[in-house]
Design a protein around this motif. Structure first.
Motif, PDB file in Angstrom:
ATOM      1  N   PHE A 157       0.819  -1.214   0.000  1.00  0.00           N
ATOM      2  CA  PHE A 157       0.000   0.000   0.000  1.00  0.00           C
ATOM      3  C   PHE A 157       0.855   1.267   0.000  1.00  0.00           C
ATOM      4  CE2 PHE A 157      -2.711  -3.092   2.471  1.00  0.00           C
ATOM      5  CZ  PHE A 157      -3.538  -3.392   1.394  1.00  0.00           C
ATOM      6  N   LEU A 158       0.341   2.280  -0.672  1.00  0.00           N
ATOM      7  CA  LEU A 158       0.927   3.614  -0.649  1.00  0.00           C
ATOM      8  C   LEU A 158      -0.049   4.514   0.102  1.00  0.00           C
ATOM      9  CD1 LEU A 158       3.047   5.704  -1.574  1.00  0.00           C
ATOM     10  CD2 LEU A 158       1.692   6.002  -3.672  1.00  0.00           C
TER      11      LEU A 158
ATOM     12  N   GLN B 161      -6.963   2.027  -5.983  1.00  0.00           N
ATOM     13  CA  GLN B 161      -7.035   3.040  -4.926  1.00  0.00           C
ATOM     14  C   GLN B 161      -8.277   2.832  -4.070  1.00  0.00           C
ATOM     15  OE1 GLN B 161      -5.979   7.503  -5.376  1.00  0.00           O
ATOM     16  NE2 GLN B 161      -8.055   7.343  -6.159  1.00  0.00           N
ATOM     17  N   ALA B 162      -8.125   3.043  -2.770  1.00  0.00           N
ATOM     18  CA  ALA B 162      -9.252   2.993  -1.838  1.00  0.00           C
ATOM     19  C   ALA B 162      -9.333   4.309  -1.086  1.00  0.00           C
ATOM     20  CB  ALA B 162      -9.091   1.838  -0.852  1.00  0.00           C
TER      21      ALA B 162
ATOM     22  N   VAL C  25      -3.112   2.567  -3.516  1.00  0.00           N
ATOM     23  CA  VAL C  25      -3.264   3.777  -2.709  1.00  0.00           C
ATOM     24  C   VAL C  25      -4.376   3.609  -1.669  1.00  0.00           C
ATOM     25  CG1 VAL C  25      -3.905   6.216  -2.748  1.00  0.00           C
ATOM     26  CG2 VAL C  25      -2.345   5.297  -4.493  1.00  0.00           C
ATOM     27  N   LEU C  26      -4.065   3.960  -0.429  1.00  0.00           N
ATOM     28  CA  LEU C  26      -5.061   4.158   0.619  1.00  0.00           C
ATOM     29  C   LEU C  26      -5.036   5.642   0.963  1.00  0.00           C
ATOM     30  CD1 LEU C  26      -4.476   1.148   3.090  1.00  0.00           C
ATOM     31  CD2 LEU C  26      -6.051   1.292   1.147  1.00  0.00           C
ATOM     32  N   CYS C  27      -6.203   6.298   0.927  1.00  0.00           N
ATOM     33  CA  CYS C  27      -6.236   7.740   1.119  1.00  0.00           C
ATOM     34  C   CYS C  27      -7.572   8.170   1.723  1.00  0.00           C
ATOM     35  CB  CYS C  27      -6.010   8.462  -0.216  1.00  0.00           C
ATOM     36  SG  CYS C  27      -7.250   8.067  -1.474  1.00  0.00           S
ATOM     37  N   GLY C  28      -7.732   9.471   1.905  1.00  0.00           N
ATOM     38  CA  GLY C  28      -8.946  10.022   2.478  1.00  0.00           C
ATOM     39  C   GLY C  28      -9.349  11.267   1.719  1.00  0.00           C
TER      40      GLY C  28
END
Length: 221
Positions: free
Chosen positions: A137-138, A186-187, A156-159
């Motif tokens: 994961f990035l 991406q999540a 990608v893990l992001c918000g």
């Protein structure tokens, strides 16, 4: 507080628990992952003369403490926007909360709202990064555009977006629920903070969407 039932989700060979308190527990890394807490937002609004319940910040901190006691993570990773704006009295509550978990490794991926001087975080033994590769994961704050995802060094893990999913009932009633949105590369995590809004996002056929209810997380796509 009772922690609701988590939903297990396997991604790239990694076991993720999707928690109704809008967090992910990454089993292999013993890491709790949270996006968009926005601590200090209550104090920011009250300072501007807007009436907001004063105990809302303490409620978010209490929820975070409950998750730590439930899952016993070795690492806590914030995907940006930990503190909403400049320093206010809510920072004192955060200092007190941090003192209760001195051995916990805390990592902050800096978001657009994280404008407090780095030294304040470093004094609390909080690591700061613009991005962090924790294979596969990035970890980022902002989602990447499709063309940039092709060059990303990991999934990608992001918000940042505060994603929600719109559900319609037979009687034409509508509700937008916070959600975890998993795409092919991406999540996007839901916002953790209670004093945050949400935006209904468009999902593609390949997306996996998990809606967050009060005590459980359900797959809807």
């Amino acid at each position: 507080m009772t922690i609701g039932a988590a939903t297990s989700f396997t991604l790239l060979g990694q076991n993720l628990l999707l928690i109704p308190q809008k967090a992910i527990y990454w089993v292999e890394q013993k890491m709790l992952i949270i996006a968009d807490v926005h601590f200090g937002k209550v104090g920011h609004f009250r300072k501007a003369g807007i009436a907001v319940p004063r105990d809302m910040e303490q409620s978010d901190l209490a929820t975070l403490s409950d998750l730590i006691h439930e899952y016993h993570p070795q690492k806590l990773l914030f995907l940006g926007d930990l503190f909403h704006s400049d320093m206010n009295n809510d920072w004192d509550w955060f200092i007190l909360w941090r003192s209760q978990f001195p051995a916990l490794q805390i990592i902050l991926i800096k978001g657009n709202h994280d404008i407090i001087a780095d030294s304040h975080y470093q004094n609390l033994n909080i690591e700061l990064h613009d991005q962090l590769l924790a294979a596969p994961f990035l970890m980022l704050h902002h989602p990447l555009a499709d063309e940039d995802l092709q060059k990303a060094g990991g999934y990608v893990l992001c918000g940042h977006i505060h994603p929600g999913v719109n559900l319609s009932g037979k009687a034409r009633q509508n509700i937008t629920l916070p959600c975890f949105a998993f795409g092919s590369k991406q999540a996007i995590l839901p916002s953790f903070g209670k004093f945050t809004g949400r935006v209904a996002i468009r999902s593609q056929q390949t997306d996996k969407i998990f809606a967050v209810l009060k005590d459980k997380v359900i797959a809807i796509a």
